[in-house]
Design a protein around this motif. Structure first.
Motif, PDB file in Angstrom:
ATOM      1  N   ALA A 125       0.868  -1.186   0.035  1.00  0.00           N
ATOM      2  CA  ALA A 125       0.055   0.030   0.006  1.00  0.00           C
ATOM      3  C   ALA A 125       0.994   1.252  -0.043  1.00  0.00           C
ATOM      4  CB  ALA A 125      -0.938  -0.209   1.183  1.00  0.00           C
ATOM      5  N   ARG A 126       2.088   1.108   0.819  1.00  0.00           N
ATOM      6  CA  ARG A 126       2.875   2.220   0.845  1.00  0.00           C
ATOM      7  C   ARG A 126       3.551   2.425  -0.632  1.00  0.00           C
ATOM      8  NH1 ARG A 126       8.426   3.670   1.475  1.00  0.00           N
ATOM      9  NH2 ARG A 126       8.971   1.343   1.265  1.00  0.00           N
ATOM     10  N   VAL A 127       3.844   1.295  -1.478  1.00  0.00           N
ATOM     11  CA  VAL A 127       4.381   1.383  -2.816  1.00  0.00           C
ATOM     12  C   VAL A 127       3.528   1.942  -3.728  1.00  0.00           C
ATOM     13  CG1 VAL A 127       5.527   0.033  -4.483  1.00  0.00           C
ATOM     14  CG2 VAL A 127       6.214  -0.246  -2.352  1.00  0.00           C
ATOM     15  N   LEU A 128       2.051   1.456  -3.754  1.00  0.00           N
ATOM     16  CA  LEU A 128       1.218   2.013  -4.484  1.00  0.00           C
ATOM     17  C   LEU A 128       0.643   3.512  -4.066  1.00  0.00           C
ATOM     18  CD1 LEU A 128      -1.188   1.461  -6.449  1.00  0.00           C
ATOM     19  CD2 LEU A 128      -2.725   0.741  -4.635  1.00  0.00           C
ATOM     20  N   GLY A 129       0.796   4.114  -3.015  1.00  0.00           N
ATOM     21  CA  GLY A 129       0.797   5.414  -2.732  1.00  0.00           C
ATOM     22  C   GLY A 129       1.882   6.196  -3.139  1.00  0.00           C
ATOM     23  N   ILE A 130       2.986   5.734  -3.022  1.00  0.00           N
ATOM     24  CA  ILE A 130       4.152   6.330  -3.849  1.00  0.00           C
ATOM     25  C   ILE A 130       3.955   6.352  -5.266  1.00  0.00           C
ATOM     26  CG2 ILE A 130       6.685   6.028  -4.494  1.00  0.00           C
ATOM     27  CD1 ILE A 130       7.070   4.609  -1.631  1.00  0.00           C
ATOM     28  N   VAL A 131       3.501   5.340  -6.230  1.00  0.00           N
ATOM     29  CA  VAL A 131       3.639   5.580  -7.377  1.00  0.00           C
ATOM     30  C   VAL A 131       2.368   6.410  -7.726  1.00  0.00           C
ATOM     31  CG1 VAL A 131       2.606   4.235  -9.549  1.00  0.00           C
ATOM     32  CG2 VAL A 131       4.354   3.168  -7.983  1.00  0.00           C
ATOM     33  N   LEU A 132       0.953   6.426  -6.970  1.00  0.00           N
ATOM     34  CA  LEU A 132       0.017   7.319  -7.343  1.00  0.00           C
ATOM     35  C   LEU A 132       0.143   8.825  -6.932  1.00  0.00           C
ATOM     36  CD1 LEU A 132      -2.687   4.765  -6.104  1.00  0.00           C
ATOM     37  CD2 LEU A 132      -2.279   5.553  -8.345  1.00  0.00           C
ATOM     38  N   SER A 133       1.180   8.885  -5.999  1.00  0.00           N
ATOM     39  CA  SER A 133       1.551  10.218  -5.643  1.00  0.00           C
ATOM     40  C   SER A 133       2.455  11.022  -6.495  1.00  0.00           C
ATOM     41  CB  SER A 133       2.220  10.168  -4.102  1.00  0.00           C
ATOM     42  OG  SER A 133       1.315  10.326  -3.153  1.00  0.00           O
ATOM     43  N   ILE A 134       3.281  10.160  -7.108  1.00  0.00           N
ATOM     44  CA  ILE A 134       4.173  10.468  -8.307  1.00  0.00           C
ATOM     45  C   ILE A 134       3.258  11.130  -9.499  1.00  0.00           C
ATOM     46  CG2 ILE A 134       6.074  10.023  -9.923  1.00  0.00           C
ATOM     47  CD1 ILE A 134       7.330   8.439  -7.448  1.00  0.00           C
ATOM     48  N   LEU A 135       2.356   9.998  -9.821  1.00  0.00           N
ATOM     49  CA  LEU A 135       1.411  10.348 -11.169  1.00  0.00           C
ATOM     50  C   LEU A 135       0.732  11.550 -10.747  1.00  0.00           C
ATOM     51  CD1 LEU A 135       0.443   6.745 -11.792  1.00  0.00           C
ATOM     52  CD2 LEU A 135       2.013   8.264 -12.976  1.00  0.00           C
ATOM     53  N   SER A 136       0.123  11.627  -9.457  1.00  0.00           N
ATOM     54  CA  SER A 136      -0.699  12.783  -9.251  1.00  0.00           C
ATOM     55  C   SER A 136       0.062  14.158  -9.210  1.00  0.00           C
ATOM     56  CB  SER A 136      -1.272  12.802  -7.924  1.00  0.00           C
ATOM     57  OG  SER A 136      -2.012  13.822  -7.272  1.00  0.00           O
ATOM     58  N   VAL A 137       1.339  14.283  -8.833  1.00  0.00           N
ATOM     59  CA  VAL A 137       2.152  15.486  -8.851  1.00  0.00           C
ATOM     60  C   VAL A 137       2.491  15.628 -10.266  1.00  0.00           C
ATOM     61  CG1 VAL A 137       4.559  16.286  -8.441  1.00  0.00           C
ATOM     62  CG2 VAL A 137       3.475  15.064  -6.649  1.00  0.00           C
ATOM     63  N   VAL A 138       2.815  14.746 -11.253  1.00  0.00           N
ATOM     64  CA  VAL A 138       3.124  15.088 -12.769  1.00  0.00           C
ATOM     65  C   VAL A 138       1.634  15.627 -13.230  1.00  0.00           C
ATOM     66  CG1 VAL A 138       3.746  14.149 -14.745  1.00  0.00           C
ATOM     67  CG2 VAL A 138       4.971  13.449 -12.555  1.00  0.00           C
ATOM     68  N   GLY A 139       0.706  14.785 -13.072  1.00  0.00           N
ATOM     69  CA  GLY A 139      -0.647  15.354 -13.760  1.00  0.00           C
ATOM     70  C   GLY A 139      -1.087  16.428 -13.191  1.00  0.00           C
ATOM     71  N   THR A 140      -0.752  16.929 -11.937  1.00  0.00           N
ATOM     72  CA  THR A 140      -1.453  17.941 -11.570  1.00  0.00           C
ATOM     73  C   THR A 140      -0.702  19.280 -12.014  1.00  0.00           C
ATOM     74  OG1 THR A 140      -2.074  17.217  -9.506  1.00  0.00           O
ATOM     75  CG2 THR A 140      -1.925  19.490  -9.400  1.00  0.00           C
ATOM     76  N   LEU A 141       0.948  18.979 -12.208  1.00  0.00           N
ATOM     77  CA  LEU A 141       1.657  20.486 -12.611  1.00  0.00           C
ATOM     78  C   LEU A 141       1.351  20.466 -14.149  1.00  0.00           C
ATOM     79  CD1 LEU A 141       5.056  19.509 -11.000  1.00  0.00           C
ATOM     80  CD2 LEU A 141       3.404  21.253 -10.597  1.00  0.00           C
ATOM     81  N   ILE A 142       1.049  19.462 -14.894  1.00  0.00           N
ATOM     82  CA  ILE A 142       0.678  19.428 -16.274  1.00  0.00           C
ATOM     83  C   ILE A 142      -0.775  20.227 -16.447  1.00  0.00           C
ATOM     84  CG2 ILE A 142      -0.112  18.203 -18.610  1.00  0.00           C
ATOM     85  CD1 ILE A 142       2.250  16.198 -17.772  1.00  0.00           C
ATOM     86  N   GLY A 143      -1.577  19.802 -15.485  1.00  0.00           N
ATOM     87  CA  GLY A 143      -3.040  20.347 -15.567  1.00  0.00           C
ATOM     88  C   GLY A 143      -3.136  21.914 -15.254  1.00  0.00           C
ATOM     89  N   LEU A 144      -1.898  22.509 -14.478  1.00  0.00           N
ATOM     90  CA  LEU A 144      -1.838  23.794 -14.063  1.00  0.00           C
ATOM     91  C   LEU A 144      -1.593  24.620 -15.104  1.00  0.00           C
ATOM     92  CD1 LEU A 144       0.141  23.452 -10.734  1.00  0.00           C
ATOM     93  CD2 LEU A 144      -2.270  23.915 -10.939  1.00  0.00           C
TER      94      LEU A 144
END
Length: 190
Positions: A125-144
């Motif tokens: 779950a920690r590893v999945l959270g890491i992957v999802l957090s990285i994807l979220s940061v990248v996706g959010t920065l692009i969306g900004l």
């Protein structure tokens, strides 16, 4: 008097050695088998998971409101799109809204999955959270990059997006801290 249990010093309370039943059938206890109390960073990770989910939800709701209420025709004209391109873009708006809602439900389900199994001490779950957090940061920065195209509410999207990036970066920093890594690390059999 001789001690029938040599692993106990003379004078110790008699009887067989006492074992703690804190682990599963393979000897792994809570936190991937890490003995000891849960470090405070694990509680912080759980709190950051909930904060990230809340900011994500708020950001997506504002995004859906903005995308359904904005004058996209004027915005597309300002961007230099032809009338045919504008018509095609507006036809996909309804599909985009439904897709956005479905993605929101899936994302909240993933947040719940990560939270529940982090609470149970599962390293995956920690590893999945890491992957999802990285994807979220990248996706959010692009969306900004496109947030300001929506005018006043674009500023709200920008602020929420930046807040989401900050929370997810804090989540990643916490997830990689030594006490958290050790707490979730699987126990090695000797």
């Amino acid at each position: 008097m001789s001690n029938p249990y040599p692993q106990q010093p003379e004078g110790a309370r008699g009887g067989p050695p006492q074992y703690q039943a804190t682990g599963d059938q393979y000897g792994a206890g809570h936190g991937g088998g890490h003995p000891g109390a849960e470090p405070p960073e694990v509680k912080r990770l759980l709190t950051l998971t909930l904060v990230s989910a809340a900011v994500y939800l708020l950001n997506d709701i504002v995004g859906l409101i903005v995308s359904t209420t904005a004058d996209t025709t004027a915005m597309y004209r300002e961007m230099g799109l032809s009338p045919d391109q504008i018509a095609a873009a507006e036809q996909t708006a309804g599909v985009a809204t439904v897709t956005g809602i479905v993605m929101l439900v899936i994302a909240l389900g993933l947040y719940a999955l990560v939270y529940v199994f982090l609470k149970k001490g599962k390293n995956w779950a920690r590893v999945l959270g890491i992957v999802l957090s990285i994807l979220s940061v990248v996706g959010t920065l692009i969306g900004l990059l496109g947030a300001m195209a929506y005018g006043g509410l674009g500023i709200v999207l920008l602020i929420l997006g930046l807040l989401l990036v900050v929370v997810n970066v804090l989540w990643l920093v916490t997830a990689f801290k030594a006490p958290v890594k050790h707490w979730f690390a699987p126990r090695r059999m000797a």
